[in-house]
Scaffold this motif. Sequence first.
Motif, PDB file in Angstrom:
ATOM      1  N   ASP A 206      42.978  31.141  24.775  1.00  0.00           N
ATOM      2  CA  ASP A 206      44.431  31.735  25.037  1.00  0.00           C
ATOM      3  C   ASP A 206      44.541  32.891  25.666  1.00  0.00           C
ATOM      4  OD1 ASP A 206      47.062  31.239  24.178  1.00  0.00           O
ATOM      5  OD2 ASP A 206      46.897  32.849  22.466  1.00  0.00           O
ATOM      6  N   GLY A 207      43.606  33.055  26.757  1.00  0.00           N
ATOM      7  CA  GLY A 207      43.662  34.103  27.815  1.00  0.00           C
ATOM      8  C   GLY A 207      43.268  35.514  27.308  1.00  0.00           C
ATOM      9  N   MET A 208      42.466  35.394  26.159  1.00  0.00           N
ATOM     10  CA  MET A 208      42.141  36.580  25.558  1.00  0.00           C
ATOM     11  C   MET A 208      40.473  37.021  25.669  1.00  0.00           C
ATOM     12  SD  MET A 208      44.857  38.325  24.598  1.00  0.00           S
ATOM     13  CE  MET A 208      43.903  39.734  23.561  1.00  0.00           C
ATOM     14  N   LEU A 209      39.951  38.102  26.339  1.00  0.00           N
ATOM     15  CA  LEU A 209      38.698  38.293  26.315  1.00  0.00           C
ATOM     16  C   LEU A 209      37.906  38.715  24.746  1.00  0.00           C
ATOM     17  CD1 LEU A 209      36.987  40.304  29.169  1.00  0.00           C
ATOM     18  CD2 LEU A 209      36.143  40.411  26.981  1.00  0.00           C
ATOM     19  N   SER A 210      37.117  37.852  24.469  1.00  0.00           N
ATOM     20  CA  SER A 210      36.591  38.219  23.028  1.00  0.00           C
ATOM     21  C   SER A 210      35.293  39.349  23.411  1.00  0.00           C
ATOM     22  CB  SER A 210      36.083  37.016  22.494  1.00  0.00           C
ATOM     23  OG  SER A 210      35.249  37.357  21.310  1.00  0.00           O
ATOM     24  N   LEU A 211      35.302  40.385  22.603  1.00  0.00           N
ATOM     25  CA  LEU A 211      34.157  41.246  22.610  1.00  0.00           C
ATOM     26  C   LEU A 211      32.971  40.671  21.866  1.00  0.00           C
ATOM     27  CD1 LEU A 211      36.207  44.516  22.136  1.00  0.00           C
ATOM     28  CD2 LEU A 211      35.194  43.657  24.100  1.00  0.00           C
ATOM     29  N   GLU A 239      41.852  43.073  24.279  1.00  0.00           N
ATOM     30  CA  GLU A 239      42.475  43.828  23.287  1.00  0.00           C
ATOM     31  C   GLU A 239      41.402  44.767  22.276  1.00  0.00           C
ATOM     32  OE1 GLU A 239      44.938  43.130  18.832  1.00  0.00           O
ATOM     33  OE2 GLU A 239      45.160  41.591  20.402  1.00  0.00           O
ATOM     34  N   TYR A 240      41.837  45.921  22.128  1.00  0.00           N
ATOM     35  CA  TYR A 240      40.731  46.888  21.452  1.00  0.00           C
ATOM     36  C   TYR A 240      41.886  48.189  20.875  1.00  0.00           C
ATOM     37  CZ  TYR A 240      37.204  50.505  20.852  1.00  0.00           C
ATOM     38  OH  TYR A 240      36.514  51.244  20.180  1.00  0.00           O
ATOM     39  N   ASP A 241      41.507  48.018  19.517  1.00  0.00           N
ATOM     40  CA  ASP A 241      42.038  49.024  18.678  1.00  0.00           C
ATOM     41  C   ASP A 241      43.476  48.935  18.486  1.00  0.00           C
ATOM     42  OD1 ASP A 241      41.855  51.225  16.923  1.00  0.00           O
ATOM     43  OD2 ASP A 241      41.872  52.835  18.451  1.00  0.00           O
ATOM     44  N   GLY A 242      43.851  47.675  18.728  1.00  0.00           N
ATOM     45  CA  GLY A 242      45.169  47.245  18.468  1.00  0.00           C
ATOM     46  C   GLY A 242      46.036  47.234  19.953  1.00  0.00           C
ATOM     47  N   ILE A 243      45.395  47.522  21.066  1.00  0.00           N
ATOM     48  CA  ILE A 243      46.127  47.689  22.441  1.00  0.00           C
ATOM     49  C   ILE A 243      45.493  46.846  23.121  1.00  0.00           C
ATOM     50  CG2 ILE A 243      46.559  49.196  24.244  1.00  0.00           C
ATOM     51  CD1 ILE A 243      46.568  51.612  22.417  1.00  0.00           C
ATOM     52  N   ASP A 268      40.021  54.496  34.144  1.00  0.00           N
ATOM     53  CA  ASP A 268      40.707  53.248  33.966  1.00  0.00           C
ATOM     54  C   ASP A 268      39.545  52.057  34.219  1.00  0.00           C
ATOM     55  OD1 ASP A 268      43.313  54.153  33.700  1.00  0.00           O
ATOM     56  OD2 ASP A 268      43.389  54.484  35.989  1.00  0.00           O
ATOM     57  N   THR A 269      38.417  52.211  33.542  1.00  0.00           N
ATOM     58  CA  THR A 269      37.555  51.254  33.424  1.00  0.00           C
ATOM     59  C   THR A 269      37.078  50.864  32.175  1.00  0.00           C
ATOM     60  OG1 THR A 269      35.515  52.943  33.532  1.00  0.00           O
ATOM     61  CG2 THR A 269      36.445  52.072  35.682  1.00  0.00           C
ATOM     62  N   CYS A 270      36.248  49.770  31.966  1.00  0.00           N
ATOM     63  CA  CYS A 270      35.840  49.416  30.715  1.00  0.00           C
ATOM     64  C   CYS A 270      34.472  48.788  30.963  1.00  0.00           C
ATOM     65  CB  CYS A 270      36.965  48.211  29.973  1.00  0.00           C
ATOM     66  SG  CYS A 270      36.127  47.337  28.511  1.00  0.00           S
ATOM     67  N   THR A 271      33.269  48.771  30.333  1.00  0.00           N
ATOM     68  CA  THR A 271      32.237  48.316  30.308  1.00  0.00           C
ATOM     69  C   THR A 271      31.650  47.689  29.247  1.00  0.00           C
ATOM     70  OG1 THR A 271      31.418  50.213  31.906  1.00  0.00           O
ATOM     71  CG2 THR A 271      29.874  48.943  30.837  1.00  0.00           C
ATOM     72  N   ILE A 272      31.233  46.579  29.262  1.00  0.00           N
ATOM     73  CA  ILE A 272      30.661  45.648  28.166  1.00  0.00           C
ATOM     74  C   ILE A 272      29.060  45.392  28.706  1.00  0.00           C
ATOM     75  CG2 ILE A 272      30.894  43.630  26.766  1.00  0.00           C
ATOM     76  CD1 ILE A 272      33.978  43.336  27.715  1.00  0.00           C
ATOM     77  N   SER A 273      28.107  45.604  27.836  1.00  0.00           N
ATOM     78  CA  SER A 273      26.820  45.512  28.110  1.00  0.00           C
ATOM     79  C   SER A 273      26.009  45.010  26.917  1.00  0.00           C
ATOM     80  CB  SER A 273      26.243  47.109  28.184  1.00  0.00           C
ATOM     81  OG  SER A 273      26.948  47.575  29.259  1.00  0.00           O
ATOM     82  N   ARG A 274      25.145  44.044  27.352  1.00  0.00           N
ATOM     83  CA  ARG A 274      24.401  43.053  26.510  1.00  0.00           C
ATOM     84  C   ARG A 274      23.133  42.334  27.300  1.00  0.00           C
ATOM     85  NH1 ARG A 274      29.392  41.859  24.291  1.00  0.00           N
ATOM     86  NH2 ARG A 274      29.708  42.213  22.123  1.00  0.00           N
TER      87      ARG A 274
END
Length: 322
Positions: A206-211, A239-243, A268-274
């Motif tokens: 649905d167009g949403m990136l899942s963490l 979506e993170y913390d309701g935003i 204005d950046t976001c980083t997802i690491s795994r």
Amino acid sequence: MSINLRKANSLAVFGSGTIAARCVKLLRDMVDAEIYVYEKKQSNVSILERSLSHIAGVHYGEVGEGLEAEILEVNPAVIFSINNVYLFPGSLAERVPILNYHNSLLPKHPGRNAEAWTIFSQDQTAGVTWHFVDAHVDTGNIVAQREILLSPHITSIRLLSLQTQTAFNMFQEILNDLCRGEELPRRKQEERKDIKFHFSWERPNDGMLSLAWDISQTYAFLRAMDYGKLALLGVPLLEYDGIRYSWERYALEPSPGDAAFSLDLLHDTCTISRDGESVRLFGLKQDTSQKCDQEKGEESAMFDMQELLARKEGRKEGRKEG
């Protein structure tokens, strides 16, 4: 039903865009027949109409009511469906041979936006299928297929471009066979219960990136939603913390650290690491569409409440007057 282009008086093409225009021009060069082109317009501007307006023997029209009767009156030797969103009635497919271009290796990914679903599903290969149209959607006998190996960084817009060129090359080969009077292959599609049909309004997750995804699935989602400025599937969101946030670009990078998530609103950046890899989102900004929808909903609710109160007051006044 056999197709004889050498004796054809008329042909029909349903479609839109550059690929349909290129195929019509090729038909005009190779076949001595009147060509009737029909488009179900998605906007006021038509590349197809503009491209064909000066070509003799090509008649352009829009899809409308009474079309089936019109087609039967034109009596085309074959209908070519090329980048076409119009769904043919089963009764028409029974009376006129219809060849459709689909941008997947059917039976996988029937329906719309197959290139995005191919990438989101992390398939190793994509492809193109030319097939006959039957009473259902994307289920007809296969004429030809061609496989495209996928690079690990391919996006939907790039894959769509590769598929379009591949489809045109295959169309040339099919036309050559038909002009020589050869019968086209008709291979029945494999029946698979695990195949899901993709509707036009559907988007990966649905167009949403899942963490909750791993990096491989996250990167696949980003590439699947990436149509450049065309944004055919809309703007993907996180979506993170309701935003909810959108972003301007993304990158896959090595990461020596453990699993982590960081939101740097200062830059204005976001980083997802795994697992030794990171996906970085740049140009992050808060999405306002949800807020607008909420405000519209609140305005609508307020209007409904005011209307309800007004009606109650009206009934009270009516009782007083009576």
